[in-house]
Design a protein around this motif. Structure first.
Motif, PDB file in Angstrom:
ATOM      1  N   UNK A 100       0.952  -1.269  -0.122  1.00 44.56           N
ATOM      2  CA  UNK A 100       0.114   0.070   0.013  1.00 44.56           C
ATOM      3  C   UNK A 100       0.964   1.288  -0.073  1.00 44.56           C
ATOM      4  N   UNK A 101       2.148   1.100   0.127  1.00 44.06           N
ATOM      5  CA  UNK A 101       3.019   2.377   0.331  1.00 44.06           C
ATOM      6  C   UNK A 101       3.417   2.720  -1.129  1.00 44.06           C
ATOM      7  N   UNK A 102       2.972   2.119  -2.066  1.00 45.77           N
ATOM      8  CA  UNK A 102       3.567   2.224  -3.263  1.00 45.77           C
ATOM      9  C   UNK A 102       2.259   2.464  -4.518  1.00 45.77           C
ATOM     10  N   UNK A 103       0.995   2.847  -3.951  1.00 42.13           N
ATOM     11  CA  UNK A 103      -0.227   3.127  -4.732  1.00 42.13           C
ATOM     12  C   UNK A 103      -0.138   4.525  -4.684  1.00 42.13           C
ATOM     13  N   UNK A 104       0.827   5.329  -4.950  1.00 44.94           N
ATOM     14  CA  UNK A 104       0.628   6.708  -4.811  1.00 44.94           C
ATOM     15  C   UNK A 104       0.837   7.356  -6.093  1.00 44.94           C
ATOM     16  N   UNK A 105       1.345   6.379  -7.212  1.00 46.72           N
ATOM     17  CA  UNK A 105       1.548   6.710  -8.259  1.00 46.72           C
ATOM     18  C   UNK A 105       1.025   5.446  -9.348  1.00 46.72           C
ATOM     19  N   UNK A 106       1.272   5.999 -10.631  1.00 43.04           N
ATOM     20  CA  UNK A 106       0.871   5.002 -11.795  1.00 43.04           C
ATOM     21  C   UNK A 106       2.028   4.050 -12.260  1.00 43.04           C
ATOM     22  N   UNK A 107       2.163   2.980 -12.072  1.00 43.83           N
ATOM     23  CA  UNK A 107       3.247   2.137 -12.351  1.00 43.83           C
ATOM     24  C   UNK A 107       3.457   2.016 -13.903  1.00 43.83           C
ATOM     25  N   UNK A 108       4.689   1.721 -14.102  1.00 42.76           N
ATOM     26  CA  UNK A 108       5.173   1.487 -15.434  1.00 42.76           C
ATOM     27  C   UNK A 108       4.818   0.003 -15.874  1.00 42.76           C
ATOM     28  N   UNK A 109       5.059  -0.342 -17.070  1.00 42.41           N
ATOM     29  CA  UNK A 109       4.234  -1.554 -17.510  1.00 42.41           C
ATOM     30  C   UNK A 109       4.934  -2.879 -16.861  1.00 42.41           C
ATOM     31  N   UNK A 110       6.246  -2.605 -16.887  1.00 42.64           N
ATOM     32  CA  UNK A 110       7.251  -3.677 -16.393  1.00 42.64           C
ATOM     33  C   UNK A 110       7.117  -3.865 -14.980  1.00 42.64           C
ATOM     34  N   UNK A 111       7.001  -2.767 -14.107  1.00 43.49           N
ATOM     35  CA  UNK A 111       6.500  -2.946 -12.996  1.00 43.49           C
ATOM     36  C   UNK A 111       5.325  -3.977 -12.542  1.00 43.49           C
ATOM     37  N   UNK A 112       4.150  -3.556 -13.281  1.00 41.60           N
ATOM     38  CA  UNK A 112       3.178  -4.365 -12.942  1.00 41.60           C
ATOM     39  C   UNK A 112       3.191  -5.783 -13.450  1.00 41.60           C
ATOM     40  N   UNK A 113       3.890  -6.054 -14.579  1.00 43.53           N
ATOM     41  CA  UNK A 113       4.092  -7.496 -15.000  1.00 43.53           C
ATOM     42  C   UNK A 113       4.757  -8.282 -13.652  1.00 43.53           C
ATOM     43  N   UNK A 114       5.817  -7.268 -13.069  1.00 44.90           N
ATOM     44  CA  UNK A 114       6.247  -8.348 -11.760  1.00 44.90           C
ATOM     45  C   UNK A 114       5.378  -8.515 -10.988  1.00 44.90           C
ATOM     46  N   UNK A 115       4.573  -7.754 -10.577  1.00 42.22           N
ATOM     47  CA  UNK A 115       3.282  -8.044  -9.779  1.00 42.22           C
ATOM     48  C   UNK A 115       2.425  -9.166  -9.784  1.00 42.22           C
ATOM     49  N   UNK A 116       2.296  -8.908 -11.423  1.00 36.63           N
ATOM     50  CA  UNK A 116       1.315 -10.071 -11.669  1.00 36.63           C
ATOM     51  C   UNK A 116       1.785 -11.433 -11.689  1.00 36.63           C
ATOM     52  N   UNK A 117       3.237 -11.444 -12.041  1.00 36.49           N
ATOM     53  CA  UNK A 117       3.820 -12.710 -11.936  1.00 36.49           C
ATOM     54  C   UNK A 117       4.119 -13.239 -10.525  1.00 36.49           C
ATOM     55  N   UNK A 118       4.128 -12.491  -9.568  1.00 31.39           N
ATOM     56  CA  UNK A 118       4.476 -13.226  -8.243  1.00 31.39           C
ATOM     57  C   UNK A 118       2.963 -13.326  -7.506  1.00 31.39           C
ATOM     58  N   UNK A 119       2.145 -12.440  -8.001  1.00 26.88           N
ATOM     59  CA  UNK A 119       0.530 -12.639  -7.432  1.00 26.88           C
ATOM     60  C   UNK A 119       0.158 -13.952  -7.861  1.00 26.88           C
ATOM     61  N   UNK A 120       0.321 -14.279  -9.305  1.00 28.85           N
ATOM     62  CA  UNK A 120      -0.091 -15.378  -9.824  1.00 28.85           C
ATOM     63  C   UNK A 120       0.688 -16.809  -9.308  1.00 28.85           C
ATOM     64  N   UNK A 121       1.936 -16.456  -9.153  1.00 26.21           N
ATOM     65  CA  UNK A 121       2.867 -17.777  -8.374  1.00 26.21           C
ATOM     66  C   UNK A 121       2.061 -18.103  -6.975  1.00 26.21           C
ATOM     67  N   UNK A 122       1.690 -16.724  -6.151  1.00 32.19           N
ATOM     68  CA  UNK A 122       1.485 -17.163  -4.818  1.00 32.19           C
ATOM     69  C   UNK A 122       0.029 -17.697  -4.767  1.00 32.19           C
TER      70      UNK A 122
END
Length: 276
Positions: A100-122
């Protein structure tokens, strides 16, 4: 109390640093390993049994899931005092900070893909054990200093094969719920997928697809009856593959989403190959 916890778990240098509700979180040394100790205060009366069951369930679920994207538990849950006053256990200490400390800005696409990869893995690791997290929200995701992500705090999770132990309604965090969290619904693996879509949507847009306006009935109505907007309405610059992934996660009907973490993980890998 801290002395009793340290003795029961074999800890040293126990230092509390946070408390929420009935849970105290402290740093500690577990042998030569830095660790986190979770201390759950057990209320008197019938609610005490529910609290104890929930604490044991959280530890059992963490012990069952083996993934670098899910926090590791290092001990069993230990009950202290008679009558019982505390349940406690030890987890690995993660660096970084909560998502939640990182939602004060719009992320670049590469950053969002990393989050997607790790959420999907978990989620794939949890769903293989028939565990639905049910509270996939920013405070339960850790962003490590490496830039990767780890899922934490399955205290509200539900084991699909053990409904008798986990029938405490459909808890979750407002703004991050799925349509199945609406009263009368039943959370399933694709409910976690919807919440993953909410996290990705918020990372890309700094807004929620279904905002919570402090009116429970209105929020539940919109979750149940209205389709989430496409992420492209606010981020027309992202790839079609990432937009498709997020929009599919946010389908109102569970059968139209990725059905579980493994399907989500397969989609992330497929789309990433296209974008590479």
């Amino acid at each position: 109390m801290l002395t009793a916890v340290a003795t029961a778990l074999g800890l040293s240098n126990v230092v509390p640093f946070g408390q929420g509700g009935q849970k105290i979180v402290a740093s500690a040394d577990f042998g030569d390993q830095p660790a986190i100790v979770k201390i759950v205060l057990v209320p008197a009366g019938p609610n005490g049994r529910v609290v104890v069951e929930r604490a044991h369930r959280e530890v059992d679920l963490l012990a069952a899931v083996d993934s670098p994207t899910v926090v590791k538990v290092l001990t069993d849950a230990v009950e202290i005092d008679d009558p019982m006053q505390v349940v406690c256990w030890v987890e690995e200490r993660l660096d970084g900070d909560d998502l939640d400390r990182h939602f004060d800005r719009q992320w670049a696409e590469d950053e969002a893909w990393l989050l997607a990869e790790d959420l999907a893995s978990a989620l794939a690791a949890c769903h293989r054990e028939e565990v639905v997290h049910r509270d996939l929200s920013p405070r339960n995701i850790r962003r490590l200093d490496s830039g990767r992500y780890v899922l934490m705090d399955p205290g509200l999770a539900r084991h699909l094969a053990r409904t008798a132990l986990t029938g405490f309604g459909q808890p979750g965090s407002y703004g991050w719920m799925s349509p199945e969290h609406v009263p009368g619904g039943r959370a399933v693996p694709s409910s976690d997928v919807f919440s993953a879509g909410v996290l990705l949507y918020c990372a890309l847009t700094s807004t929620l697809p279904v905002p919570y306006g402090h009116d429970d009935s209105d929020y539940y109505r919109r979750l149940a009856q209205e389709d989430a907007p496409s992420v492209t309405q606010l981020r027309s610059d992202i790839s079609a593959e990432l937009a498709d992934l997020v929009d599919t996660c946010l389908k109102r009907q569970p059968a139209r989403r990725y059905l579980d973490g493994e399907e989500l993980q397969a989609a992330v890998r497929r789309f990433r190959r296209v974008c590479a």
